[in-house]
Design a protein around this motif. Structure first.
Motif, PDB file in Angstrom:
ATOM      1  N   UNK A   1      -6.776  14.766  10.852  1.00  0.00           N
ATOM      2  CA  UNK A   1      -8.108  15.368  10.808  1.00  0.00           C
ATOM      3  C   UNK A   1      -9.172  14.336  10.464  1.00  0.00           C
ATOM      4  N   UNK A   2     -10.323  14.457  11.094  1.00  0.00           N
ATOM      5  CA  UNK A   2     -11.390  13.463  10.982  1.00  0.00           C
ATOM      6  C   UNK A   2     -11.780  13.169   9.538  1.00  0.00           C
ATOM      7  N   UNK A   3     -11.860  14.182   8.702  1.00  0.00           N
ATOM      8  CA  UNK A   3     -12.350  14.011   7.334  1.00  0.00           C
ATOM      9  C   UNK A   3     -11.258  13.652   6.325  1.00  0.00           C
ATOM     10  N   UNK A   4     -10.016  13.520   6.805  1.00  0.00           N
ATOM     11  CA  UNK A   4      -8.904  13.227   5.895  1.00  0.00           C
ATOM     12  C   UNK A   4      -8.295  11.845   6.116  1.00  0.00           C
ATOM     13  N   UNK A   5      -8.869  11.063   7.012  1.00  0.00           N
ATOM     14  CA  UNK A   5      -8.337   9.725   7.305  1.00  0.00           C
ATOM     15  C   UNK A   5      -8.716   8.779   6.170  1.00  0.00           C
ATOM     16  N   UNK A   6      -7.706   8.108   5.601  1.00  0.00           N
ATOM     17  CA  UNK A   6      -7.931   7.195   4.478  1.00  0.00           C
ATOM     18  C   UNK A   6      -7.937   5.737   4.947  1.00  0.00           C
ATOM     19  N   UNK A   7      -8.348   4.854   4.063  1.00  0.00           N
ATOM     20  CA  UNK A   7      -8.321   3.418   4.377  1.00  0.00           C
ATOM     21  C   UNK A   7      -6.887   2.948   4.617  1.00  0.00           C
ATOM     22  N   UNK A   8      -5.945   3.547   3.897  1.00  0.00           N
ATOM     23  CA  UNK A   8      -4.536   3.175   4.098  1.00  0.00           C
ATOM     24  C   UNK A   8      -4.065   3.565   5.489  1.00  0.00           C
ATOM     25  N   UNK A   9      -4.469   4.753   5.926  1.00  0.00           N
ATOM     26  CA  UNK A   9      -4.157   5.179   7.300  1.00  0.00           C
ATOM     27  C   UNK A   9      -4.697   4.166   8.305  1.00  0.00           C
TER      28      UNK A   9
END
Length: 200
Positions: free
Chosen positions: A158-166
């Motif tokens: 999901x667009x708002x759940x992407x982290x820097x680690x991802x």
């Protein structure tokens, strides 16, 4: 009946260990009943092993580590079914995340989207392969399988759940895609995914 059994046994013995077989593979050899009976006999003798209803494989033994018979992977089974049915499939959901190293979770039911019929294949207690029909044909148009996985994984997150680690892990995978394939495939991605990947 005996000749059908002998012919199927010959085909199996001449195939590479780990090869998947379906009853339809032997349709030219005998009737469906004769083929089914032969496959049951081959399983009883250990020449074939049954993966799921209507899916068999010739045993492949782990000679390196001595861990016994190596079962076919989920992806090998899914690809075998797709090849038999002449349809296209793409891993999605948690399974796509797992394949890219974005999640350590291994789903009991692995999900593939397909341009074929939707259905579920049970391959063991609590385990299965779920084929979900989609009419979104652009999913099957990616030139790079890695790019296809990245897009499906990001859609799952999901667009708002992407982290820097991802994004760090995804950037590593992007480096394995040729520039030509990337330029073609990026046009197929959803707009928010496209913007995110072009920033990496």
């Amino acid at each position: 009946m005996q000749s059908v059994y002998a012919e199927i046994k010959r085909v199996v013995n001449n195939s590479a260990d780990g090869t998947l077989f379906f009853p339809d593979d032997f349709a030219s050899i005998g009737s469906s009943d004769a083929v089914r009976a032969a496959l049951v006999r081959l399983c009883r003798s250990g020449i074939l092993l049954r993966v799921a209803q209507g899916i068999y494989f010739s045993p492949k033994v782990d000679t390196k580590w001595g861990s016994g018979t190596i079962p076919p992977s989920i992806e090998e089974i899914a690809e075998g079914i797709a090849k038999r049915d002449k349809v296209r499939i793409v891993p999605t959901g948690v399974y796509a995340l797992n394949l890219l190293g974005l999640s350590t979770q291994i789903p009991g039911n692995v999900v593939f989207v397909t341009d074929g019929s939707g259905r579920k294949i049970n391959i063991g207690p609590g385990k299965g392969i779920l084929f979900k029909h989609t009419s979104e044909m652009r999913i099957f148009a990616y030139r790079s399988q890695v790019m296809s996985l990245i897009v499906m994984a990001l859609r799952e997150i999901g667009e708002n759940n992407v982290t820097d680690q991802h994004l760090s892990i995804i950037k590593q995978h992007l480096s394995t895609i040729s520039q030509e394939d990337f330029q073609k495939d990026i046009q197929l991605a959803p707009i928010w995914v496209r913007k995110m990947l072009l920033r990496l």
